[in-house]
Design a protein around this motif. Sequence first.
Motif, PDB file in Angstrom:
ATOM      1  N   GLY A 146      -3.205   3.561  -3.075  1.00 46.03           N
ATOM      2  CA  GLY A 146      -5.595   3.290  -2.732  1.00 46.03           C
ATOM      3  C   GLY A 146      -5.048   2.275  -2.008  1.00 46.03           C
ATOM      4  O   GLY A 146      -6.285   2.004  -1.458  1.00 46.03           O
ATOM      5  N   GLN A 147      -4.092   1.815  -1.299  1.00 45.57           N
ATOM      6  CA  GLN A 147      -4.912   0.382   0.222  1.00 45.57           C
ATOM      7  C   GLN A 147      -5.078   1.814   0.755  1.00 45.57           C
ATOM      8  O   GLN A 147      -3.853   1.955   1.441  1.00 45.57           O
ATOM      9  CB  GLN A 147      -3.625  -0.140   0.170  1.00 45.57           C
ATOM     10  CG  GLN A 147      -3.173  -1.117  -0.465  1.00 45.57           C
ATOM     11  CD  GLN A 147      -4.277  -2.471  -0.774  1.00 45.57           C
ATOM     12  OE1 GLN A 147      -4.601  -2.638   1.068  1.00 45.57           O
ATOM     13  NE2 GLN A 147      -4.900  -3.462  -1.513  1.00 45.57           N
ATOM     14  N   PRO A 148      -6.196   1.091   1.648  1.00 45.35           N
ATOM     15  CA  PRO A 148      -6.117   1.449   3.179  1.00 45.35           C
ATOM     16  C   PRO A 148      -6.048   0.778   4.221  1.00 45.35           C
ATOM     17  O   PRO A 148      -5.225   0.082   4.324  1.00 45.35           O
ATOM     18  CB  PRO A 148      -7.952   1.535   3.503  1.00 45.35           C
ATOM     19  CG  PRO A 148      -8.045   0.135   2.053  1.00 45.35           C
ATOM     20  CD  PRO A 148      -6.871   0.004   1.609  1.00 45.35           C
ATOM     21  N   ASP A 154     -13.475  11.321   0.940  1.00 47.49           N
ATOM     22  CA  ASP A 154     -12.096  11.517   0.265  1.00 47.49           C
ATOM     23  C   ASP A 154     -11.327   9.962   0.703  1.00 47.49           C
ATOM     24  O   ASP A 154      -9.633   9.647   1.022  1.00 47.49           O
ATOM     25  CB  ASP A 154     -10.645  13.074   0.962  1.00 47.49           C
ATOM     26  CG  ASP A 154     -11.417  14.309   0.224  1.00 47.49           C
ATOM     27  OD1 ASP A 154     -11.714  14.204   0.171  1.00 47.49           O
ATOM     28  OD2 ASP A 154     -11.366  14.872   1.581  1.00 47.49           O
ATOM     29  N   ALA A 155     -12.230   9.103   0.394  1.00 47.69           N
ATOM     30  CA  ALA A 155     -11.065   7.739   0.114  1.00 47.69           C
ATOM     31  C   ALA A 155     -11.124   6.930   1.750  1.00 47.69           C
ATOM     32  O   ALA A 155     -10.224   6.016   1.638  1.00 47.69           O
ATOM     33  CB  ALA A 155     -10.494   7.726  -0.567  1.00 47.69           C
ATOM     34  N   PRO A 188      -7.711   5.934   7.469  1.00 47.04           N
ATOM     35  CA  PRO A 188      -7.402   6.379   6.456  1.00 47.04           C
ATOM     36  C   PRO A 188      -6.657   5.753   4.905  1.00 47.04           C
ATOM     37  O   PRO A 188      -6.451   4.672   4.853  1.00 47.04           O
ATOM     38  CB  PRO A 188      -6.340   6.997   6.766  1.00 47.04           C
ATOM     39  CG  PRO A 188      -5.163   6.329   7.596  1.00 47.04           C
ATOM     40  CD  PRO A 188      -6.621   5.403   8.115  1.00 47.04           C
ATOM     41  N   ALA A 189      -7.169   6.718   3.734  1.00 49.54           N
ATOM     42  CA  ALA A 189      -6.254   6.487   2.431  1.00 49.54           C
ATOM     43  C   ALA A 189      -4.964   6.873   2.507  1.00 49.54           C
ATOM     44  O   ALA A 189      -4.398   8.350   2.635  1.00 49.54           O
ATOM     45  CB  ALA A 189      -6.968   6.940   1.283  1.00 49.54           C
ATOM     46  N   LEU A 190      -4.367   5.558   1.989  1.00 47.60           N
ATOM     47  CA  LEU A 190      -2.494   5.965   1.898  1.00 47.60           C
ATOM     48  C   LEU A 190      -2.313   5.576   0.560  1.00 47.60           C
ATOM     49  O   LEU A 190      -3.118   5.510  -0.059  1.00 47.60           O
ATOM     50  CB  LEU A 190      -2.049   3.983   2.705  1.00 47.60           C
ATOM     51  CG  LEU A 190      -2.454   4.368   4.016  1.00 47.60           C
ATOM     52  CD1 LEU A 190      -2.378   2.730   4.329  1.00 47.60           C
ATOM     53  CD2 LEU A 190      -1.812   4.707   4.952  1.00 47.60           C
TER      54      LEU A 190
END
Length: 178
Positions: free
Chosen positions: A176-178, A113-114, A171-173
């Motif tokens: 779209g930026q981790p 999930d990204a 985590p995926a924020l």
Amino acid sequence: MMVQMRQYSTKQALRLTAILTLVLLLGSSLALIVRKKQSLDELLRYHTRIKSNLVAMQENTRRLQKQMSDFRTQLKLDEQRHSKEVRLFQRLDQIKAAVQPTEMLVTAIETKDAASSIGFTLKLPYERYEAGVNAMGQLQTEALPLVSFNEASLSSSAGNDITITGTVLLPALPGGQP
């Protein structure tokens, strides 16, 4: 004649009193004016100093704003330059430096999930238990990537090693930026 002299003396005394009062008023006025001028001169010096410092402060503020802008730009470039994997491995390096294990095992990177995560197992001698726990607490308070220590166990075999397992999660924020 005595009466005339007395009247004349009284007149002269009144004139002298009037002149002395006038001189006293003029002297007091002059002293107040001089004090006021000194106060205004001092105020002018303060104003000049403030005005010259204002220009310097504005210049320093502009310079600091430019430095902050450059720093923010560098941070954005740094985030774009480093992939998720590099950031995960950098956090593993921080863990290794802080906890100082005798052995460190790392699992493969998992993406779901990204969000990316990587598992790790640390072994450290029992003597390093307190320093290890303190380092783990510090690492868990830091920002992304997140560090989670899942389990700690004491081996009963020779050497009394402590085994710690955990995960580093990016985590995926939103956006779209981790």
